[in-house]
Design a protein around this motif. Structure first.
Motif, PDB file in Angstrom:
ATOM      1  N   GLY A 191      22.018 107.340   1.838  1.00  0.00           N
ATOM      2  CA  GLY A 191      22.307 106.804   3.159  1.00  0.00           C
ATOM      3  C   GLY A 191      23.529 107.423   3.809  1.00  0.00           C
ATOM      4  O   GLY A 191      24.097 106.847   4.722  1.00  0.00           O
ATOM      5  N   LYS A 192      23.911 108.608   3.331  1.00  0.00           N
ATOM      6  CA  LYS A 192      25.090 109.277   3.881  1.00  0.00           C
ATOM      7  C   LYS A 192      24.769 110.714   4.255  1.00  0.00           C
ATOM      8  O   LYS A 192      23.960 111.369   3.620  1.00  0.00           O
ATOM      9  N   ALA A 213      25.916 114.649   4.549  1.00  0.00           N
ATOM     10  CA  ALA A 213      26.705 115.531   3.689  1.00  0.00           C
ATOM     11  C   ALA A 213      28.026 115.942   4.332  1.00  0.00           C
ATOM     12  O   ALA A 213      28.973 116.297   3.636  1.00  0.00           O
ATOM     13  N   VAL A 214      28.104 115.890   5.667  1.00  0.00           N
ATOM     14  CA  VAL A 214      29.328 116.273   6.368  1.00  0.00           C
ATOM     15  C   VAL A 214      30.282 115.071   6.353  1.00  0.00           C
ATOM     16  O   VAL A 214      29.925 113.981   6.782  1.00  0.00           O
ATOM     17  N   ASP A 215      31.490 115.274   5.872  1.00  0.00           N
ATOM     18  CA  ASP A 215      32.458 114.190   5.726  1.00  0.00           C
ATOM     19  C   ASP A 215      33.529 114.296   6.808  1.00  0.00           C
ATOM     20  O   ASP A 215      34.587 114.873   6.593  1.00  0.00           O
ATOM     21  N   ASP A 216      33.246 113.726   7.979  1.00  0.00           N
ATOM     22  CA  ASP A 216      34.205 113.768   9.089  1.00  0.00           C
ATOM     23  C   ASP A 216      34.408 112.402   9.736  1.00  0.00           C
ATOM     24  O   ASP A 216      34.856 112.299  10.859  1.00  0.00           O
ATOM     25  N   GLY A 217      34.039 111.342   9.016  1.00  0.00           N
ATOM     26  CA  GLY A 217      34.195 109.989   9.540  1.00  0.00           C
ATOM     27  C   GLY A 217      32.913 109.389  10.087  1.00  0.00           C
ATOM     28  O   GLY A 217      32.847 108.181  10.322  1.00  0.00           O
ATOM     29  N   MET A 218      31.898 110.206  10.300  1.00  0.00           N
ATOM     30  CA  MET A 218      30.644 109.693  10.840  1.00  0.00           C
ATOM     31  C   MET A 218      29.945 108.756   9.851  1.00  0.00           C
ATOM     32  O   MET A 218      29.293 107.787  10.262  1.00  0.00           O
ATOM     33  N   ASN A 219      30.091 109.003   8.542  1.00  0.00           N
ATOM     34  CA  ASN A 219      29.405 108.160   7.560  1.00  0.00           C
ATOM     35  C   ASN A 219      29.836 106.705   7.641  1.00  0.00           C
ATOM     36  O   ASN A 219      29.030 105.803   7.401  1.00  0.00           O
ATOM     37  N   GLU A 220      31.085 106.455   7.969  1.00  0.00           N
ATOM     38  CA  GLU A 220      31.546 105.071   8.117  1.00  0.00           C
ATOM     39  C   GLU A 220      30.781 104.382   9.246  1.00  0.00           C
ATOM     40  O   GLU A 220      30.336 103.244   9.105  1.00  0.00           O
ATOM     41  N   ILE A 264      27.816 105.350  10.555  1.00  0.00           N
ATOM     42  CA  ILE A 264      26.410 105.269  10.169  1.00  0.00           C
ATOM     43  C   ILE A 264      26.197 104.087   9.219  1.00  0.00           C
ATOM     44  O   ILE A 264      25.242 103.326   9.371  1.00  0.00           O
ATOM     45  N   GLY A 265      27.087 103.908   8.270  1.00  0.00           N
ATOM     46  CA  GLY A 265      26.971 102.793   7.329  1.00  0.00           C
ATOM     47  C   GLY A 265      27.041 101.444   8.012  1.00  0.00           C
ATOM     48  O   GLY A 265      26.301 100.515   7.663  1.00  0.00           O
ATOM     49  N   PHE A 282      25.884 111.593  16.772  1.00  0.00           N
ATOM     50  CA  PHE A 282      25.471 110.364  16.086  1.00  0.00           C
ATOM     51  C   PHE A 282      23.954 110.285  15.990  1.00  0.00           C
ATOM     52  O   PHE A 282      23.399 110.013  14.920  1.00  0.00           O
ATOM     53  N   ILE A 283      23.264 110.475  17.101  1.00  0.00           N
ATOM     54  CA  ILE A 283      21.802 110.382  17.113  1.00  0.00           C
ATOM     55  C   ILE A 283      21.196 111.339  16.084  1.00  0.00           C
ATOM     56  O   ILE A 283      20.340 110.951  15.284  1.00  0.00           O
TER      57      ILE A 283
END
Length: 188
Positions: A59-60, A62-69, A71-72, A98-99
């Motif tokens: 559910g994440k 692969a790019v770690d730039d704050g978007m996963n928070e 999205i979660g 985001f989309i």
């Protein structure tokens, strides 16, 4: 029950946020918790279609730039509202990121957005809002999300921060949108 509302405008307290607050007030009046998340003005990469989220299925992205928070928080909510001003007849770059990324993760992980009601909130100075409305609703459609509508297209004509407060029809449209979204959430 909870709805997450995304403010895609870099103007933190501009017309897009004010429109989202109108929708949120209607949801709150029906005991639905709301959270407005500031998306606009952040630096998010676009989707790279790398496929790693499909391999990990966590559910994440692969790019770690704050978007996963973000999205979660959307995946944990019962509904999502995406608000965007009109930039050259389309959504802002942050909303597009985001989309693409949320959509890719959701689909790669078995449809994490499926059946969550979604609603678009669009602000335009004068024209181009139809394309923004369509872009957001296309996302909801491919994610298999019921789309909340109103008595008119979910938009307002406003330029300077606060101009939305002069648009009586726009305010009424966003209030009805909040009512209709609440009904969808309650039936979920």
């Amino acid at each position: 029950m909870k709805a997450v509302l995304l403010n895609g405008s870099p103007r933190i307290n501009g017309n897009t946020k004010q429109a989202l607050q109108i929708v949120a007030a209607e949801l709150n009046a029906r005991d639905i918790e709301t959270e407005i998340i500031q998306l606009g003005g952040k630096t998010f990469a676009g989707c790279r279609a790398c496929g790693l989220c499909g391999k990990t299925r966590d559910g994440k992205c692969a790019v770690d730039d704050g978007m996963n928070e973000i999205i979660g928080r959307v995946f944990a909510a019962d509904a999502v509202v995406i608000g965007s001003p009109t930039y050259f007849a389309n959504v802002t770059a942050e909303v597009k990121a985001f989309i693409d990324r949320c959509g890719y993760v959701s689909r790669s992980c078995g449809g994490l957005l499926k059946y969550k009601p979604g609603a678009a909130v669009v602000i335009a100075r004068r024209a181009g809002a139809d394309f923004v409305y369509a872009a957001i609703n296309f996302f909801f459609g491919i994610a298999e999300m019921p789309i909340a509508a109103s008595s008119y297209w979910n938009m307002s004509l406003a330029r300077l921060p606060g101009d939305i407060q002069k648009d009586e029809e726009g305010i009424a449209t966003f209030k009805t949108l909040g009512e209709n979204l609440a009904r969808l959430i309650e039936r979920k």
